[in-house]
Write a protein that holds these residues in place. Structure first.
Motif, PDB file in Angstrom:
ATOM      1  N   ASP A 223       0.833  -1.206   0.000  1.00  0.00           N
ATOM      2  CA  ASP A 223       0.000   0.000   0.000  1.00  0.00           C
ATOM      3  C   ASP A 223       0.868   1.257   0.000  1.00  0.00           C
ATOM      4  OD1 ASP A 223      -2.175  -1.601   0.057  1.00  0.00           O
ATOM      5  OD2 ASP A 223      -2.737  -1.205   2.151  1.00  0.00           O
ATOM      6  N   PHE A 224       0.437   2.232  -0.792  1.00  0.00           N
ATOM      7  CA  PHE A 224       1.212   3.470  -0.940  1.00  0.00           C
ATOM      8  C   PHE A 224       1.406   4.182   0.407  1.00  0.00           C
ATOM      9  CE2 PHE A 224       1.403   8.084  -2.105  1.00  0.00           C
ATOM     10  CZ  PHE A 224       2.652   8.040  -2.698  1.00  0.00           C
ATOM     11  N   ILE A 225       0.398   4.146   1.269  1.00  0.00           N
ATOM     12  CA  ILE A 225       0.480   4.849   2.553  1.00  0.00           C
ATOM     13  C   ILE A 225       1.597   4.256   3.424  1.00  0.00           C
ATOM     14  CG2 ILE A 225      -1.213   3.393   3.756  1.00  0.00           C
ATOM     15  CD1 ILE A 225      -0.822   7.222   4.109  1.00  0.00           C
ATOM     16  N   TYR A 226       1.830   2.945   3.308  1.00  0.00           N
ATOM     17  CA  TYR A 226       2.903   2.315   4.079  1.00  0.00           C
ATOM     18  C   TYR A 226       4.277   2.699   3.510  1.00  0.00           C
ATOM     19  CZ  TYR A 226      -0.956  -0.546   5.842  1.00  0.00           C
ATOM     20  OH  TYR A 226      -2.142  -0.973   6.405  1.00  0.00           O
ATOM     21  N   CYS A 227       4.338   2.868   2.197  1.00  0.00           N
ATOM     22  CA  CYS A 227       5.580   3.341   1.569  1.00  0.00           C
ATOM     23  C   CYS A 227       5.885   4.777   2.002  1.00  0.00           C
ATOM     24  CB  CYS A 227       5.474   3.252   0.045  1.00  0.00           C
ATOM     25  SG  CYS A 227       5.358   1.557  -0.586  1.00  0.00           S
ATOM     26  N   LEU A 228       4.817   5.591   2.129  1.00  0.00           N
ATOM     27  CA  LEU A 228       5.006   6.957   2.630  1.00  0.00           C
ATOM     28  C   LEU A 228       5.507   6.947   4.067  1.00  0.00           C
ATOM     29  CD1 LEU A 228       2.011   9.114   1.317  1.00  0.00           C
ATOM     30  CD2 LEU A 228       4.403   9.170   0.590  1.00  0.00           C
ATOM     31  N   LEU A 229       4.992   6.021   4.864  1.00  0.00           N
ATOM     32  CA  LEU A 229       5.476   5.886   6.247  1.00  0.00           C
ATOM     33  C   LEU A 229       6.977   5.613   6.256  1.00  0.00           C
ATOM     34  CD1 LEU A 229       2.957   3.788   8.406  1.00  0.00           C
ATOM     35  CD2 LEU A 229       3.945   6.022   8.947  1.00  0.00           C
ATOM     36  N   PHE A 230       7.422   4.740   5.372  1.00  0.00           N
ATOM     37  CA  PHE A 230       8.850   4.458   5.275  1.00  0.00           C
ATOM     38  C   PHE A 230       9.607   5.713   4.851  1.00  0.00           C
ATOM     39  CE2 PHE A 230      12.454   3.331   2.508  1.00  0.00           C
ATOM     40  CZ  PHE A 230      13.294   2.785   3.472  1.00  0.00           C
ATOM     41  N   GLY A 231       9.051   6.449   3.881  1.00  0.00           N
ATOM     42  CA  GLY A 231       9.685   7.689   3.450  1.00  0.00           C
ATOM     43  C   GLY A 231       9.841   8.673   4.594  1.00  0.00           C
TER      44      GLY A 231
END
Length: 414
Positions: free
Chosen positions: A130-138
């Motif tokens: 999910d994109f939101i989890y990738c943003l969390l990593f960012g």
């Protein structure tokens, strides 16, 4: 295992590793400690293959340490205050505009660039997340940690204004990065539909402005108390109480503790020497916080090395981590490019400022702590491994090469 035993073991290991580094390796203090801790961890794994009891006890020790709580709720405030206390406002004033952009817009741009690139990287490898989890990593990987690189920059005789940019950016982007992570984390938990843009903006403003206001008020109160007395023991205690009090109040008020501590540290460090402290008090306060800084940094970097015991070494996760290294560096360079280009001539930046700040933007314990705070459904194990790979590369490779890079650029353009 009780808390005293854990602290004792970590302190003994830190002292032993520090001695080995100082006597034999002679690497920068924190980098040397972490490298020795990693070697020590690998040795335990090797011995553990023969005697599993030793490995089991070592893993039990690391599992009993809540790294996220230890760093974010305990160590971080003291480390930030120690750094802010010795940051001179005159230098920050000259560079305040680029530092503000680096630490705010830069963090946001880096977060979205890393999140987006990682999202498509996972798609390419047929591992959709999910994109939101990738943003969390960012968000968790964007804050930089100046602790390991500052001594190296000084050894390289880096220009003071370059050092100020890196120190100033990192002092503030730690706080901003944590706030961005908290905001995205809440969106990931509750769902985007449950939070409007206004809610997100309000949460961000409350955390940031609330933290700044708390730091100013608490710093002013501590300054007024120290101004009416002249007793170094009491004044050292007041600075200690200030940091601990801010940390507790920030959690209760739901504002950014890291930003509050930085603001209070800068206020005290610039206002008190001339208006509240005697020469004796200033000497004791400086030495006390230098000692706290050295001790906590030693413990932190040893902990980072020992965390290898509980990190998943899945082959795919490691590959993602290796690919994420250039992604993180590229995102940071792009995020810094705008402010660097805008202020380059106005503030007489040294050549290759963007390159030096990109390579000197070392990721550290904060990123690991934030990764540990992820929930299982947020791909915690994957992102924890990727974060660890980036942090290790950042501290060891970037940390050991930033000095020669600075010297080479200064010689070339001198």
């Amino acid at each position: 295992m009780d808390i005293f035993t854990i602290i004792t073991i970590l302190t003994v290991l830190s002292a032993a590793f520090a001695f080995i580094n100082t006597k034999f390796l002679k690497l920068p203090f924190t980098i040397g400690l972490m490298i020795i801790a990693i070697i020590f961890t690998l040795a335990i794994h090797l011995v553990g293959s023969v005697n599993p009891f030793i490995l089991e006890e070592a893993e039990l020790l690391m599992q009993s340490i809540d790294f996220e709580t230890v760093l974010l709720d305990v160590m971080l405030s003291f480390l930030l205050f120690a750094g802010a206390l010795h940051t001179k406002l005159d230098a920050l004033k000259t560079q305040k505009a680029p530092i503000a952009l680096f630490a705010t817009i830069g963090v946001l741009i880096s977060t979205f660039l890393i999140g987006t690139m990682m999202y498509f990287l996972f798609l390419v490898f047929d591992y959709p997340i999910d994109f939101i989890y990738c943003l969390l990593f960012g968000a968790l990987i964007s804050p930089t940690d100046p602790i390991a690189v500052l001594g190296i920059l000084k050894d390289a005789n880096a220009p003071k204004k370059l050092e100020t940019k890196i120190v100033g950016e990192s002092l503030f982007n730690d706080g901003v990065g944590v706030v961005v992570f908290i905001v995205i984390f809440k969106i990931a938990q509750q769902g985007l539909d449950s939070m409007s843009a206004g809610d997100v903006g309000l949460l961000f403003v409350e955390e940031v402005l609330g933290g700044i206001l708390l730091g100013l008020v608490a710093g002013w109160l501590a300054f007024r108390l120290m101004k009416v007395i002249d007793n170094f023991e009491t004044e050292v205690l007041i600075t200690l109480a200030l940091v601990m009090g801010i940390s507790g109040l920030a959690q209760y008020l739901h504002v950014s503790g890291p930003l509050a501590v930085v603001i209070a540290g800068i206020f005290i460090g610039n206002k008190s020497p001339e208006n509240a402290w005697s020469a004796t008090t200033q000497n004791y306060v400086d030495k006390f916080w230098e000692l706290i800084d050295v001790l906590l940094n030693a413990l932190l970097f040893v902990l980072i090395g020992l965390e290898l015991m509980i990190i998943s070494l899945d082959g795919n996760y490691l590959i993602f981590g290796l690919i994420a290294i250039p992604i993180g560096l590229l995102a940071r360079y792009i995020a810094l490019a705008g402010p660097v280009a805008f202020f380059k001539k106005r503030l007489d930046f040294i050549p290759k400022t963007g390159l030096i700040m990109t390579w000197g933007g070392i990721r550290g314990g904060i990123s690991i702590a934030l990764a540990l705070s992820l929930e299982a459904e947020m791909e915690r194990e994957l992102f924890l491994t990727v974060t660890y790979v980036i942090v290790i590369f950042s501290i060891i490779v970037q940390g050991l090469t930033i000095g020669p890079l600075v010297k080479r650029i200064i010689r070339k353009y001198a």
